[in-house]
Design an enzyme around this catalytic site. Structure first.
Site, PDB file in Angstrom:
ATOM      1  N   ALA A  36       0.784  -1.238   0.000  1.00  0.00           N
ATOM      2  CA  ALA A  36       0.000   0.000   0.000  1.00  0.00           C
ATOM      3  C   ALA A  36       0.813   1.284   0.000  1.00  0.00           C
ATOM      4  O   ALA A  36       0.335   2.316  -0.469  1.00  0.00           O
ATOM      5  CB  ALA A  36      -0.927  -0.009   1.205  1.00  0.00           C
ATOM      6  N   PRO A  81       3.569   4.315  -0.635  1.00  0.00           N
ATOM      7  CA  PRO A  81       3.188   5.398   0.282  1.00  0.00           C
ATOM      8  C   PRO A  81       1.714   5.756   0.266  1.00  0.00           C
ATOM      9  O   PRO A  81       1.314   6.648   1.003  1.00  0.00           O
ATOM     10  CB  PRO A  81       4.040   6.569  -0.194  1.00  0.00           C
ATOM     11  CG  PRO A  81       4.259   6.305  -1.652  1.00  0.00           C
ATOM     12  CD  PRO A  81       4.297   4.823  -1.816  1.00  0.00           C
ATOM     13  N   GLY A 112      -0.834   6.254  -2.529  1.00  0.00           N
ATOM     14  CA  GLY A 112      -1.634   6.928  -3.562  1.00  0.00           C
ATOM     15  C   GLY A 112      -2.951   6.202  -3.834  1.00  0.00           C
ATOM     16  O   GLY A 112      -4.022   6.810  -3.796  1.00  0.00           O
ATOM     17  N   ASP A 165       1.882  -3.028   4.279  1.00  0.00           N
ATOM     18  CA  ASP A 165       3.158  -2.821   3.591  1.00  0.00           C
ATOM     19  C   ASP A 165       4.288  -3.241   4.521  1.00  0.00           C
ATOM     20  O   ASP A 165       4.185  -3.118   5.739  1.00  0.00           O
ATOM     21  CB  ASP A 165       3.346  -1.359   3.168  1.00  0.00           C
ATOM     22  CG  ASP A 165       4.347  -1.210   2.036  1.00  0.00           C
ATOM     23  OD1 ASP A 165       3.926  -1.010   0.876  1.00  0.00           O
ATOM     24  OD2 ASP A 165       5.572  -1.313   2.298  1.00  0.00           O
ATOM     25  N   ASP A 174       5.071  -8.203   6.256  1.00  0.00           N
ATOM     26  CA  ASP A 174       5.344  -8.892   4.991  1.00  0.00           C
ATOM     27  C   ASP A 174       4.017  -9.515   4.553  1.00  0.00           C
ATOM     28  O   ASP A 174       3.332 -10.145   5.376  1.00  0.00           O
ATOM     29  CB  ASP A 174       6.411  -9.962   5.243  1.00  0.00           C
ATOM     30  CG  ASP A 174       6.565 -10.905   4.075  1.00  0.00           C
ATOM     31  OD1 ASP A 174       6.230 -10.502   2.945  1.00  0.00           O
ATOM     32  OD2 ASP A 174       7.006 -12.045   4.300  1.00  0.00           O
ATOM     33  N   CYS A 190       3.829  -0.356 -12.078  1.00  0.00           N
ATOM     34  CA  CYS A 190       4.110   0.855 -12.865  1.00  0.00           C
ATOM     35  C   CYS A 190       5.263   0.527 -13.822  1.00  0.00           C
ATOM     36  O   CYS A 190       6.185   1.312 -14.005  1.00  0.00           O
ATOM     37  CB  CYS A 190       4.412   2.066 -11.990  1.00  0.00           C
ATOM     38  SG  CYS A 190       5.742   1.815 -10.831  1.00  0.00           S
TER      39      CYS A 190
END
Ligand SMILES: C[S@@+](CC[C@H](N)C(=O)[O-])C[C@H]1O[C@@H](n2cnc3c(N)ncnc32)[C@H](O)[C@@H]1O
Length: 545
Positions: A360, A362, A364, A383, A411, A482
């Site tokens: 998750a 940072p 967005g 996260d 984890d 990404c």
């Protein structure tokens, strides 16, 4: 045009002399030849009692040191001094160019001290325009490093350049970048960088910079600048394109195979442009896009509505004015690329949903999803990175969605073992190579290797398998990255479906505009085609038994 070879063979040196590559001023005044000067500059013999050798590494922090120990040198361009010190710091410390550029207001004051400690003198403080110049120059040189180095090596001895003291290398890069990419008038680009080299290092360093820059400037004016030649076998062509468009060869090779030459060039062109940013109006605080656009207008930030997302705006000219205006602090908006917003559309969060965001931070996407829930439902934000997760927590408070977001530092694999929570929707926004965001992450291209990409692929498939266990029957699993690389995207989907018969792929059609839907039904954005970051998402549904 003969290139300048310093420290090479006698033949090479005589070539240099024949080509009269030293600046006219230097040769007319009968001073040392550029060869002599550069040797002295390299060997450090030019230090005199009045000049001090600058540390080869970033200056050590010495809290007890008083400011008055450093003379103020107002004649040196402050933004240029800041730029070379930042470049040095990035190269030596691995700090991210983009993280540095988005640091808060006080960071500039701290940086002023850091510059003084590194260079041995103080410059005038930077005004907002100077700050913007530093940000743009540092990002630009970081992107264009390979091309700029190609030029310097073509006009100077490549081996001597590789051994050059780090600060002098950054000063040379700055001068060349200003000449060939920024269009700074040659006299300003040359004089200012020469002055910086003389004051920060020594006379000999200034003479070296003067010689190289004047030669490049002269060739550029004649249209004879040495350029990489794209010719020969595929390997040589890839190498030349890598020099010309300043990317690592391994990336160029893989894109050439996949996209062909013109699309690869278009992609590299996009990566080399200053990044575009977008903001999401925060519906959780009832901020409409219209009111966000008005606020931006009051701050003189050029912005326009996104053409693909109803609550997004695009801003031009960087984020500094938005940060200074405190818009994020006030919870009016958050920074998110439109590609990230479109991935959230693929998840389609609805009020009442229980959602697990498995990677998750940072935040967005988690924060965007939380706003979509309209206070009904939960986003469990997991996260492994505690620091980044606390950024998410703070942002949730600013944005007014902290009652919906529940964070857990873990984890994912052990989280999936410990929880028998079966969620309506699960997102795996996996760690990836980031090859879709090279325009925003100026230094990323130089830090990634093809081996790292393979490691990422293994981690992604482990995370996807763990996440699958958290989805309820009839629930949705979204895998996103990404990256624009097939192994991290289509390849993962193919492998996952091969061993998870309980999931079926659902097309993203209807969730995002058609132009982003691939033949297979995935979401994919390509920077050079869609004018935003590259991203990928696949939507799976867990079948009811
Ligand atoms: C691409 S980033 C996520 C970006 C985020 N979804 C957003 O929209 O801001 C990937 C994240 O995965 C996290 N991560 C890596 N390995 C993990 C693991 N084993 N378990 C949980 N999170 C992990 C990283 O710390 C990183 O924050």
């Amino acid at each position: 045009m003969q290139s300048l070879k310093l420290g090479g063979t006698a033949a090479a040196v005589s070539d240099v002399q024949r080509a009269r590559l030293t600046s006219r001023k230097t040769t007319r005044s009968g001073e040392h030849s550029l060869v002599d000067i550069s040797r002295k500059a390299q060997s450090g013999l030019c230090f005199s009692a009045s000049t001090r050798p600058v540390s080869q590494t970033a200056a050590p922090s010495s809290p007890g040191r008083q400011q008055q120990h450093f003379p103020v040198r107002r004649e040196v361009s402050n933004y240029r001094a800041f730029s070379v010190v930042r470049l040095l710091r990035i190269e030596q410390g691995g700090a991210y160019a983009d993280v540095l550029s988005q640091d808060g207001e006080h960071a500039w004051d701290r940086e002023l001290d850091y510059v003084a400690r590194t260079l041995g003198f103080r410059t005038a403080a930077l005004d907002p325009q100077g700050q913007r110049q530093v940000t743009e120059i540092v990002a630009g040189i970081t992107r264009w490093k390979r091309y700029v180095d190609f030029l310097i090596k073509s006009y100077y001895d490549p081996h001597a350049y590789d051994r050059m003291e780090p600060l002098l290398r950054q000063i040379l890069r700055l001068g060349v970048y200003e000449l060939v990419k920024m269009g700074t008038p040659p006299h300003a680009a040359v004089n200012e960088t020469v002055k910086l080299a003389k004051v920060a290092l020594r006379q000999g360093a200034g003479a070296l910079v003067n010689g190289v820059l004047r030669t490049i400037s002269r060739d550029q004016a004649r249209g004879e600048l040495l350029e990489p030649k794209v010719e020969g076998d595929s390997r040589s062509q890839a190498r030349a394109l890598a020099d010309l468009y300043s990317h690592p060869v391994w990336m160029v090779r893989r894109w050439l195979c996949r996209f062909g030459r013109s699309e690869t060039i278009a992609l590299m062109d996009w990566n080399n442009k200053p990044p575009t940013y977008s903001l999401r109006a925060n519906s959780a605080r009832r901020v409409s896009r219209k009111s966000l656009l008005e606020t931006l207008n009051e701050l003189n930030v050029i912005s326009e509505p996104s053409s693909v997302l109803e609550d997004f705006v695009r801003v031009s000219g960087g984020l500094q004015a938005v940060i200074r205006g405190g818009l994020m602090q006030r919870g009016l908006c958050s920074v998110q690329d439109e590609s990230g917003g479109l991935v959230v559309k693929v998840i389609d969060p609805q009020p009442g949903d229980i959602i697990i965001d498995c990677c998750a931070a940072p935040g967005g996407k988690a924060l965007n999803m939380a706003a979509c829930l309209q206070k009904e439902g939960k986003v469990f934000a997991v996260d492994i990175n505690k620091g980044k997760l606390s950024l998410l927590q703070n942002a949730a408070i600013h944005l007014g969605v902290d009652d919906v977001v529940i964070t857990e530092c873990s984890d994912l694999c052990s989280y999936a073992d410990r929880h028998d929570l079966l969620a309506d929707k699960v997102l795996v926004d996996a760690p990836c190579s980031g090859l879709g965001v090279l325009s925003k992450r100026a230094d990323l291209r130089w830090r990634k290797t093809s081996t790292e990409l393979e490691d990422m692929v293994n981690l992604q498939s482990i995370l996807l398998r763990s996440a699958a266990r958290l989805v309820k029957p009839g629930g949705v699993l979204v895998y996103s990255t990404c990256s624009i690389e097939p192994e991290e995207n289509h390849g993962q989907v193919y492998n996952f479906l091969g061993c998870h018969r309980e999931f079926k792929l659902e097309s993203v059609e209807g969730y995002v505009p058609k132009t982003f839907v691939t033949r297979e039904g995935y979401f994919a954005s390509l920077p050079h085609l869609h004018n935003m970051d590259g991203a990928f998402a696949a939507r799976f549904v867990r079948m009811r038994v």
